[in-house]
Structure formats: structure tokens, C-alpha cells
Scaffold this active site. Structure first.
Site, PDB file in Angstrom:
ATOM      1  N   ASP A   1       0.839  -1.197   0.000  1.00 19.00           N
ATOM      2  CA  ASP A   1       0.000   0.000   0.000  1.00 19.00           C
ATOM      3  C   ASP A   1       0.873   1.246   0.000  1.00 19.00           C
ATOM      4  OD1 ASP A   1      -2.245  -1.530  -0.133  1.00 19.00           O
ATOM      5  OD2 ASP A   1      -3.043  -0.979   1.822  1.00 19.00           O
TER       6      ASP A   1
ATOM      7  N   TYR B   1      -1.811   5.042  -2.299  1.00 19.81           N
ATOM      8  CA  TYR B   1      -3.268   5.165  -2.135  1.00 19.81           C
ATOM      9  C   TYR B   1      -3.877   6.005  -3.248  1.00 19.81           C
ATOM     10  CZ  TYR B   1      -3.094   2.790   2.320  1.00 19.81           C
ATOM     11  OH  TYR B   1      -2.922   1.832   3.289  1.00 19.81           O
TER      12      TYR B   1
ATOM     13  N   ASN C   1      -3.331  -4.254  -1.263  1.00 18.03           N
ATOM     14  CA  ASN C   1      -4.585  -4.201  -2.009  1.00 18.03           C
ATOM     15  C   ASN C   1      -4.755  -2.905  -2.795  1.00 18.03           C
ATOM     16  OD1 ASN C   1      -4.795  -3.538   0.947  1.00 18.03           O
ATOM     17  ND2 ASN C   1      -6.710  -2.583   0.273  1.00 18.03           N
TER      18      ASN C   1
ATOM     19  N   HIS D   1       1.692  -8.349   2.926  1.00 14.57           N
ATOM     20  CA  HIS D   1       0.803  -7.232   3.248  1.00 14.57           C
ATOM     21  C   HIS D   1      -0.227  -7.586   4.313  1.00 14.57           C
ATOM     22  CE1 HIS D   1      -1.055  -3.367   2.825  1.00 14.57           C
ATOM     23  NE2 HIS D   1      -2.225  -3.908   2.534  1.00 14.57           N
TER      24      HIS D   1
ATOM     25  N   HIS E   1      -9.786  -5.907   9.394  1.00 17.41           N
ATOM     26  CA  HIS E   1      -9.149  -6.992   8.622  1.00 17.41           C
ATOM     27  C   HIS E   1      -8.904  -8.244   9.455  1.00 17.41           C
ATOM     28  CE1 HIS E   1      -8.731  -3.956   5.572  1.00 17.41           C
ATOM     29  NE2 HIS E   1      -7.908  -3.244   6.290  1.00 17.41           N
TER      30      HIS E   1
ATOM     31  N   HIS F   1      -1.312  -3.523   6.222  1.00 14.60           N
ATOM     32  CA  HIS F   1      -2.756  -3.670   6.004  1.00 14.60           C
ATOM     33  C   HIS F   1      -3.604  -3.104   7.143  1.00 14.60           C
ATOM     34  CE1 HIS F   1      -6.023  -4.982   3.593  1.00 14.60           C
ATOM     35  NE2 HIS F   1      -6.360  -6.047   4.314  1.00 14.60           N
ATOM     36  N   VAL F   2      -3.343  -3.532   8.370  1.00 16.60           N
ATOM     37  CA  VAL F   2      -4.072  -3.005   9.527  1.00 16.60           C
ATOM     38  C   VAL F   2      -3.391  -1.710   9.959  1.00 16.60           C
ATOM     39  CG1 VAL F   2      -4.832  -3.434  11.885  1.00 16.60           C
ATOM     40  CG2 VAL F   2      -4.705  -5.326  10.234  1.00 16.60           C
ATOM     41  N   HIS F   3      -4.147  -0.630  10.040  1.00 18.57           N
ATOM     42  CA  HIS F   3      -3.556   0.685  10.294  1.00 18.57           C
ATOM     43  C   HIS F   3      -3.360   0.912  11.789  1.00 18.57           C
ATOM     44  CE1 HIS F   3      -5.466   1.888   6.202  1.00 18.57           C
ATOM     45  NE2 HIS F   3      -4.440   1.050   6.081  1.00 18.57           N
TER      46      HIS F   3
END
Length: 483
Positions: free
Chosen positions: A197, A200, A234, A319, A329, A356-358
Site C-alpha cells: 500500500d 493510495y 490491495n 501485506h 481486517h 494492512h491493519v492501520h
């Protein structure tokens, strides 16, 4: 010394020893969820006219310059850049004396269209035959518009050469992203493991390409000078049939190349490199990975190639996290975990980094390889041969923070915090590494989670006993928690 003082001194020493022993266990004793509440910059993208996205001066000047490792062992780099007006030259001039470019390499140029966007001219040039541990200067572009940069090659492959990686994921281009990036620039790391990522840009459907360009200019201050080891997320897929775009990873693959063929991979999306004391394996969470697919076959063969005598640290990046206790997620990595986790344990992988997980999270050494729906063995258990799983998807992108963790905190989760930040991994030698996660505390860098990791291969090797005295004088022993 009085008896009272002596007793207090003894009490303190015993208390400290107990703390060290407890914190060294892969159990639940120090499991915690941080109560810190972020109150800093908002997650809005920086306007395109901001100076951090400034286009270099000069006609057709190279921009968005970035490098990555160009071979398997660190004696080559791939230098990439964009020219906006015309193709220009794809040649790189380089040498080991500033201003003296006695060597050159010829690259290739490509471009693409995505919906209504037409890219600039994208150049990729492999510079190989480099010497280890040497600073090289390079120049790209022509005439008054040429630009000069430099990079440092890694040390020769070996078990006891120190090396520092930075770890960044899900960066984006907000004010929080800029804070993370500025703090990383001060870290002293020598290259970046990037966890997917990137820009964006897919959030800007009708100006997607422009946001790819701005992100490339944003990270150039680091990426032009040290390798960023890329993996995809993604937001790089960009499958948009409603726009007439039916391929996946189109813009990413044109802009960011990898040395995948050097590790006999069939795709730029999964590959491996060796750098200093580390063997790095990059996996693709959004490419087929089940049994007998190209990625599965490649990983099976690549793990057999790992030589822990030369590269003791075995690190995997991807990711989507395989273990995650955030409601964001949650369980998305379960299918890949079911396929690959037994290999990670068999080959004693040290660390698995994901994004992936912020938010941030670190696990204990656990595995769930005995899961069986008929036996009821469905919970992760402590496993000394398993990797530590680290989620560092907290770069600062526009989607914002993932602040909702599962309650109670699962036994496999050691520490978690919903904040923005980045990590550094300092490989000291074949046995020890210092790891630190740095929070962007309202714009200030704050070290929060710090751990000493013991190498999985050498920790179970008899020779480690003979090396203890040799490495007894490790610095920075303020770190207490060990794995």
C-alpha cells in the site's frame, strides 16, 4: 553499608532478576494494549501544490527517483526515475568519487495509460558489478536538468555483519504520512522493508496517476539514496472494469520493479534477496498461493535455498497479517496462514512483517499448525520454533487509524497500539537483533516497543553456547524483553 541498605539492595536485585525472567518468556505475563490516544494531524492528503511534491527544476528533469536491490546478493541496484516531457536518456553514469562518473549503464524506458491518465516516461536501469560496502555516486538526465545522487552498497553476505532495516507500511501521502517519513529519515536505517500500500492513488479514481507521481516525489528523499524492498498491497491492485482497466497491478508494475528473476521467481510480486546477514522473502497476499500455484512452488524451493550459516536471519514480508487482533481486517490472513505457517515453523523463520491493519501489533512466538476442526485444537499455542508476527501498517494514510482491538486481548498478542509510526530492526550479529517501534506522538518520534530478538537458527544451535562469551559485551542492553 548498613544491614537495612544491604537488604534493600538485595531486594532490588532479586526484583530486577524476576522482571528479566518474566519478560523473557513467550507467555502472557507482559501482554498489553496501550492506552495512548492519538490527537495529532488529521488523515487528509497533502494538497498537490505543497512543496513536498515539488517537481525538480529544469526541462524534462528526472523525478520520482528510487532504487531497489538489483540482484540476489546486494552487488547491484535498479535505479528508476520518470521524465515527463520526452523519453530522454536512460543512461546512468556512476563512480565511487563524487563528480567523477567513469562508468555507465544503459536502461530501458516504458510508459502506460490508465483510464484517462498517460504516464511520463519511466526508466529502469540495472547497475551491477558493484563492490560491497562502498559509496557510489550516480547521475541521471542530461545537461542542466541532470541530477546527482548516491547510495551505499551493503556489507558482504555474512552471519555477523551488522545491518539496520527500516520497516514502513501503508504510508500514503497525508500529513501523518509526512510525519512518519520525516522520523524515518532520522532513524539511521540503511534500507527499507516496505510492506505494501504505497500511494493510495486508487482513492482518486479520475486523477489516479497524478497521485502516483506525487507519492514518488514525496519518498524520493530516501528512496533515491537507499534501496526500498517493495511488496504490494490491495491498493496496488487497481482492477477497475468500469474504467476499462481489466489488468491488476498495472501502475505498480510499470513504476516499481524488483529483482525477481535473480531468485528464480516467475513474478515481480514475490521474490527473495540476501542482504548482509539477512535472507528476505517477499510474498504477495493478493496473488494465488494455494498448493501447486506458482507462488507456492517458488516458496517451497526458496526456503530450501536459505543458508542460515551465511544469512542467519530469515525474514518474511507480506501485506496481510497472519495474526491480528484488531477488528479491522480480522482473520483476512487465515487462508495464507493455513497454507504457509507450517513451513515458517519448519524453517524457523525469525520474523514476519505485515501491514494492512492501520495500527501496530507484535505477537509472541506462537503457531496454530495443529489446528483441526474435528479435534478441537483451534487456538494458537506457544511455539519456540515459530516466528514473531509484527503488524506495521501504521504509516499514516488517508483511511485513518484502526483503533478497535478485540477485547480481551488474545494470548498470542504481546503488545498493540493504535498509533502511526515505523519500526527499525538492527541486526547485531548471528544471535541478537534489537527491534524498536517508534510512535509518531503528535508529531514527535517516541520509542514505545523495544525488544531483543534471539535468532531462531542459532538459538537452537550448540555453537551458540560457544559464542556467548564472544558476544557478551553487546551494547544497548537497556533492552530487557527478549524473544
Amino acid at each position: 553499608m548498613s544491614k537495612v541498605s544491604a537488604l534493600w539492595n538485595l531486594h532490588f536485585q532479586l526484583l530486577f532478576l524476576a522482571l528479566v525472567l518474566l519478560c523473557s518468556l513467550d507467555g502472557v505475563f507482559s501482554r498489553s494494549t496501550s492506552s495512548f490516544v492519538r490527537s495529532g494531524f488529521s488523515s487528509v492528503d497533502i494538497p498537490l501544490d505543497n512543496k513536498v511534491f515539488a517537481v525538480p527544476k529544469g526541462y524534462n528533469a528526472p523525478q520520482q527517483v528510487h532504487i531497489t536491490q538489483g540482484d540476489y546478493d546486494g552487488k547491484a541496484v535498479i535505479i528508476s526515475w520518470v521524465t515527463s516531457e520526452e523519453p530522454g536518456s536512460s543512461k546512468v553514469f556512476y563512480g565511487d568519487i563524487k563528480g567523477t562518473y567513469d562508468k555507465s549503464a544503459e536502461g530501458k524506458t516504458t510508459n502506460y495509460t490508465y483510464y484517462k491518465y498517460r504516464s511520463g516516461y519511466i526508466h529502469h536501469c540495472v547497475v551491477d558489478g558493484l563492490e560491497y560496502e562502498k559509496k557510489y555516486y550516480y547521475k541521471i538526465g542530461t545537461g542542466d536538468s541532470s541530477r546527482e545522487f548516491w547510495f551505499q552498497t551493503p556489507p558482504k553476505i555474512g552471519p555477523d555483519v551488522p545491518y539496520i532495516f527500516g520497516i514502513i507500511g501503508d504510508l500514503g501521502q497525508t500529513y501523518n504520512s509526512l510525519s512518519t517519513f520525516k522520523h524515518y529519515l532520522q532513524s539511521g536505517a540503511q534500507s527499507v522493508l516496505y510492506l505494501g500500500d504505497l500511494s493510495y492513488a486508487d482513492r482518486y479514481e479520475h486523477m489516479d496517476g497524478e497521485r502516483w507521481d506525487s507519492w514518488g516525489r514525496l519518498v524520493e528523499r530516501s528512496a533515491a539514496y537507499q534501496p526500498w524492498i517493495w511488496s504490494t498491497g490491495n491498493h496496488e491492485i487497481e482492477y477497475a472494469p468500469h474504467l476499462g482497466e481489466f489488468s491488476t497491478f498495472k501502475q505498480y508494475l510499470h513504476r516499481y520493479t524488483t529483482p525477481y528473476m535473480a531468485s528464480k521467481s516467475s513474478s515481480p510480486l514475490w521474490y527473495a534477496i540476501r542482504r548482509g546477514p539477512a535472507h528476505i522473502i517477499v510474498l504477495s497476499s493478493y496473488s494465488p498461493f494455494v498448493k501447486y500455484t506458482p507462488q507456492w512452488l517458488w516458496l517451497r524451493d526458496e526456503l530450501k535455498q536459505v543458508d542460515r550459516e551465511k544469512t542467519p536471519w530469515l525474514i518474511i514480508t507480506m501485506h496481510v497479517p497472519l495474526y491480528n487482533s484488531n477488528s479491522a481486517h480480522y482473520m483476512e490472513g487465515e487462508s495464507m496462514r493455513a497454507v504457509f505457517e507450517s513451513w515458517f515453523v519448519q524453517y524457523k523463520v525469525d520474523l514476519v512483517f505485515a501491514g494492512h491493519v492501520h495500527a501496530y501489533e507484535r505477537s509472541y512466538r506462537i503457531s496454530n499448525i495443529n489446528y483441526n476442526i474435528t479435534s478441537g485444537s483451534r487456538y494458537p499455542v506457544p511455539d519456540k520454533s515459530a516466528p514473531v508476527y509484527l503488524t506495521v501498517g501504521d504509516g499514516g494514510n488517508q483511511e485513518g487509524m484502526a483503533g478497535s482491538y478485540l477485547d480481551p486481548q488474545p494470548d498470542y498478542s504481546a503488545f498493540r497500539e493504535a498509533s502511526y509510526g515505523h519500526s527499525t530492526l538492527e541486526l547485531k550479529n548471528r544471535t541478537h537483533a534489537f527491534y524498536r517501534w517508534n510512535r509518531n506522538d503528535d508529531g514527535e518520534q517516541t520509542p514505545v516497543d523495544h525488544v531483543v530478538f534471539h535468532n531462531q537458527y542459532w538459538a537452537n544451535n550448540r555453537r551458540r553456547r560457544r559464542l556467548r562469551k564472544h558476544h557478551a559485551s553487546l551494547d544497548n542492553m537497556r533492552y530487557i524483553q527478549t524473544y
